[in-house]
Design a protein around this motif. Structure first.
Motif, PDB file in Angstrom:
ATOM      1  N   UNK A  52      48.812  31.421  48.313  1.00  0.00           N
ATOM      2  CA  UNK A  52      48.472  32.624  47.553  1.00  0.00           C
ATOM      3  C   UNK A  52      49.702  32.984  46.712  1.00  0.00           C
ATOM      4  N   UNK A  53      49.480  33.279  45.443  1.00  0.00           N
ATOM      5  CA  UNK A  53      50.579  33.660  44.559  1.00  0.00           C
ATOM      6  C   UNK A  53      50.244  34.947  43.818  1.00  0.00           C
ATOM      7  N   UNK A  54      51.265  35.692  43.491  1.00  0.00           N
ATOM      8  CA  UNK A  54      51.119  36.851  42.617  1.00  0.00           C
ATOM      9  C   UNK A  54      50.962  36.328  41.190  1.00  0.00           C
ATOM     10  N   UNK A  55      49.949  36.772  40.440  1.00  0.00           N
ATOM     11  CA  UNK A  55      49.769  36.282  39.070  1.00  0.00           C
ATOM     12  C   UNK A  55      51.006  36.481  38.188  1.00  0.00           C
ATOM     13  N   UNK A  56      51.771  37.525  38.453  1.00  0.00           N
ATOM     14  CA  UNK A  56      52.970  37.793  37.664  1.00  0.00           C
ATOM     15  C   UNK A  56      54.069  36.751  37.898  1.00  0.00           C
TER      16      UNK A  56
END
Length: 104
Positions: free
Chosen positions: A7-11
């Motif tokens: 899971x990654x932060x889009x930013x």
């Protein structure tokens, strides 16, 4: 649904192009998709996995319109599939913004 790798932060993910189309290949609007996330009528699990690759310490998206939707919808974390870095990616610049192109 395909299994996500992380899971990654889009930013924290960069664009690989300097512009994107305002619609997906099926004709749906990127704006409508972002609005659907904002109103919670669409969940990240309803959307195709974003494919990303790593170059150095940076993550880059292979799906720039998906990244734009996630970045403009208030989604904090998105499931991603880690893919092989393309051979032609040796001179990538970390792009935080893109221009949206409209059909004529």
């Amino acid at each position: 649904m395909m299994q996500c790798d992380t899971m990654l932060c889009p930013e924290d993910v960069y664009y690989t192009n300097d512009s994107i189309s305002s619609t997906f290949s099926d004709g749906r609007s990127i704006y409508d998709a972002a609005a659907s996330f904002n109103t919670h009528s669409l969940r990240v699990t309803d959307f195709p996995l974003m494919h990303v690759f790593r170059s150095g310490s940076c993550y880059f998206s292979r799906n720039n319109r998906h990244l734009w939707v996630f970045r403009n919808s208030g989604v904090d974390l998105v499931p991603v599939k880690l893919v092989r870095r393309p051979a032609r990616s040796s001179r990538l610049l970390p792009r935080e913004h893109v221009c949206v192109r409209y059909a004529r």
